[in-house]
Design a protein around this motif. Structure first.
Motif, PDB file in Angstrom:
ATOM      1  N   VAL A  32       0.831  -1.218   0.000  1.00  0.00           N
ATOM      2  CA  VAL A  32       0.000   0.000   0.000  1.00  0.00           C
ATOM      3  C   VAL A  32       0.860   1.260   0.000  1.00  0.00           C
ATOM      4  O   VAL A  32       0.450   2.300  -0.541  1.00  0.00           O
ATOM      5  CB  VAL A  32      -0.968  -0.001   1.212  1.00  0.00           C
ATOM      6  CG1 VAL A  32      -1.951  -1.143   1.106  1.00  0.00           C
ATOM      7  CG2 VAL A  32      -0.219  -0.072   2.536  1.00  0.00           C
ATOM      8  N   ILE A  33       2.064   1.200   0.579  1.00  0.00           N
ATOM      9  CA  ILE A  33       2.949   2.372   0.565  1.00  0.00           C
ATOM     10  C   ILE A  33       3.450   2.647  -0.848  1.00  0.00           C
ATOM     11  O   ILE A  33       3.431   3.794  -1.330  1.00  0.00           O
ATOM     12  CB  ILE A  33       4.128   2.164   1.542  1.00  0.00           C
ATOM     13  CG1 ILE A  33       3.644   2.234   2.991  1.00  0.00           C
ATOM     14  CG2 ILE A  33       5.210   3.220   1.302  1.00  0.00           C
ATOM     15  CD1 ILE A  33       4.700   1.870   4.009  1.00  0.00           C
ATOM     16  N   VAL A  34       3.905   1.594  -1.509  1.00  0.00           N
ATOM     17  CA  VAL A  34       4.438   1.785  -2.867  1.00  0.00           C
ATOM     18  C   VAL A  34       3.319   2.195  -3.820  1.00  0.00           C
ATOM     19  O   VAL A  34       3.515   3.059  -4.691  1.00  0.00           O
ATOM     20  CB  VAL A  34       5.126   0.499  -3.350  1.00  0.00           C
ATOM     21  CG1 VAL A  34       5.579   0.647  -4.808  1.00  0.00           C
ATOM     22  CG2 VAL A  34       6.322   0.177  -2.456  1.00  0.00           C
ATOM     23  N   GLN A  35       2.153   1.593  -3.650  1.00  0.00           N
ATOM     24  CA  GLN A  35       1.020   1.945  -4.508  1.00  0.00           C
ATOM     25  C   GLN A  35       0.458   3.324  -4.171  1.00  0.00           C
ATOM     26  O   GLN A  35      -0.219   3.927  -5.001  1.00  0.00           O
ATOM     27  CB  GLN A  35      -0.099   0.905  -4.366  1.00  0.00           C
ATOM     28  CG  GLN A  35       0.177  -0.399  -5.082  1.00  0.00           C
ATOM     29  CD  GLN A  35       0.068  -0.266  -6.586  1.00  0.00           C
ATOM     30  OE1 GLN A  35       0.945   0.284  -7.248  1.00  0.00           O
ATOM     31  NE2 GLN A  35      -1.020  -0.781  -7.152  1.00  0.00           N
ATOM     32  N   ASN A  36       0.729   3.810  -2.951  1.00  0.00           N
ATOM     33  CA  ASN A  36       0.231   5.114  -2.505  1.00  0.00           C
ATOM     34  C   ASN A  36      -1.282   5.212  -2.714  1.00  0.00           C
ATOM     35  O   ASN A  36      -1.796   6.156  -3.329  1.00  0.00           O
ATOM     36  CB  ASN A  36       0.952   6.251  -3.232  1.00  0.00           C
ATOM     37  CG  ASN A  36       0.703   7.594  -2.574  1.00  0.00           C
ATOM     38  OD1 ASN A  36       0.387   7.665  -1.374  1.00  0.00           O
ATOM     39  ND2 ASN A  36       0.837   8.665  -3.335  1.00  0.00           N
ATOM     40  N   ILE A  37      -1.990   4.206  -2.173  1.00  0.00           N
ATOM     41  CA  ILE A  37      -3.428   4.102  -2.418  1.00  0.00           C
ATOM     42  C   ILE A  37      -4.155   5.291  -1.789  1.00  0.00           C
ATOM     43  O   ILE A  37      -4.757   6.105  -2.469  1.00  0.00           O
ATOM     44  CB  ILE A  37      -3.963   2.763  -1.879  1.00  0.00           C
ATOM     45  CG1 ILE A  37      -3.281   1.602  -2.619  1.00  0.00           C
ATOM     46  CG2 ILE A  37      -5.469   2.672  -2.042  1.00  0.00           C
ATOM     47  CD1 ILE A  37      -3.667   0.242  -2.130  1.00  0.00           C
ATOM     48  N   ASN A  38      -4.117   5.362  -0.464  1.00  0.00           N
ATOM     49  CA  ASN A  38      -4.609   6.541   0.261  1.00  0.00           C
ATOM     50  C   ASN A  38      -4.121   6.421   1.706  1.00  0.00           C
ATOM     51  O   ASN A  38      -3.659   5.361   2.142  1.00  0.00           O
ATOM     52  CB  ASN A  38      -6.135   6.698   0.188  1.00  0.00           C
ATOM     53  CG  ASN A  38      -6.867   5.451   0.637  1.00  0.00           C
ATOM     54  OD1 ASN A  38      -6.557   4.892   1.688  1.00  0.00           O
ATOM     55  ND2 ASN A  38      -7.837   4.997  -0.160  1.00  0.00           N
TER      56      ASN A  38
END
Length: 259
Positions: A32-38
């Motif tokens: 989720v950090i790398v994807q920077n989802i929310n």
């Protein structure tokens, strides 16, 4: 956690569930950090790992009788190792993803879903063995279920829907839902079995008390019959008959003298 702290017990809760959940936060956090989802979905794995690790420490303290110092030191060491590992892996995976290779990122997303799913199977074994859901707070499971629902909704409002993250939250929904359904069905049946067992035990105790009173408060028919037979035998024996006549004669002489 609050239930375990109040009851001073982790009976029915699989320590493997909390241990694997604590580990699963690393790959999920990296993804989720790398994807920077929310921001909420980035914070969720961190809080999930912190709470799962705390529950794991409770299993060690209450279940395996580890010392408080051991549990505190292990908690601090694990959280520090978790943070360092997650940050390091996130930097490496982001660098690789920026260079056009997204396979490591997909691996971490899928691996987190697999870990979260595998973690619940030891708990299913506990439920099967006990025939009820014990050690897991129904409120916690309901909150976890609702959290997965809101995470899926947040993905739906993203410009690009993340299918890997969605699979993770769908697995949480399904597996948590199974435990909630098992609690709704099995726990009332287990309470009914315990109530019936208590009623049978109380009836057995009442019967035991009645038998004890009967044996202590009433003469035994067998002993009365044997006493009567012995008295009849003594009366028919010639030697005993003479003794009885002599005793009765002496009693009559004493009575005449006193009068």
């Amino acid at each position: 956690m609050e239930v375990m702290a109040r009851e001073k017990s982790t009976e029915g809760l699989s320590a493997w569930l909390m241990f694997i959940w604590a580990i699963s936060g690393i790959p999920l956090g990296v993804y989720v950090i790398v994807q920077n989802i929310n921001v909420p979905l980035i914070l969720q794995p961190q809080l999930f790992t912190a709470l799962s690790t705390l529950s794991w420490m409770q299993c060690l303290y209450y279940g395996q009788k580890r010392s408080v110092l051991f549990c505190v030191l292990l908690y601090v060491a694990y959280i520090a190792a978790f943070a360092g590992t997650e940050v390091g892996l996130a930097i490496v995976v982001k660098t690789i993803a920026d260079n056009g290779n997204g396979r490591p990122l997909e691996f971490f997303g899928i691996f987190s879903a697999v870990l979260i799913s595998i973690a619940l199977f030891p708990q299913y074994v506990e439920i099967w063995r006990r025939k009820e859901v014990v050690g897991l707070s129904k409120l916690f499971m309901a909150i976890d279920f609702a959290g997965a629902v809101f995470c899926l909704l947040s993905l739906a409002f993203k410009p690009r829907f993340d299918f890997v993250a969605a699979v993770t939250y769908i697995m949480v929904l399904v597996l948590d839902g199974i435990i909630i359904l098992a609690a709704i069905i099995l726990n009332p049946l287990a309470r009914r079995r315990r109530r019936q067992a208590e009623e049978v035990e109380n009836l057995d105790k009442e019967k035991g008390c009645r038998n004890t009173v009967d044996s202590e408060g009433l003469p035994s028919p067998i002993s009365d019959a044997s006493t009567a037979v012995e008295d009849a035998g003594m009366a028919t024996d010639p030697r005993n008959r003479k003794e009885i006549e002599m005793n009765s004669g002496e009693g009559q002489d004493k009575g005449a003298t006193q009068s």
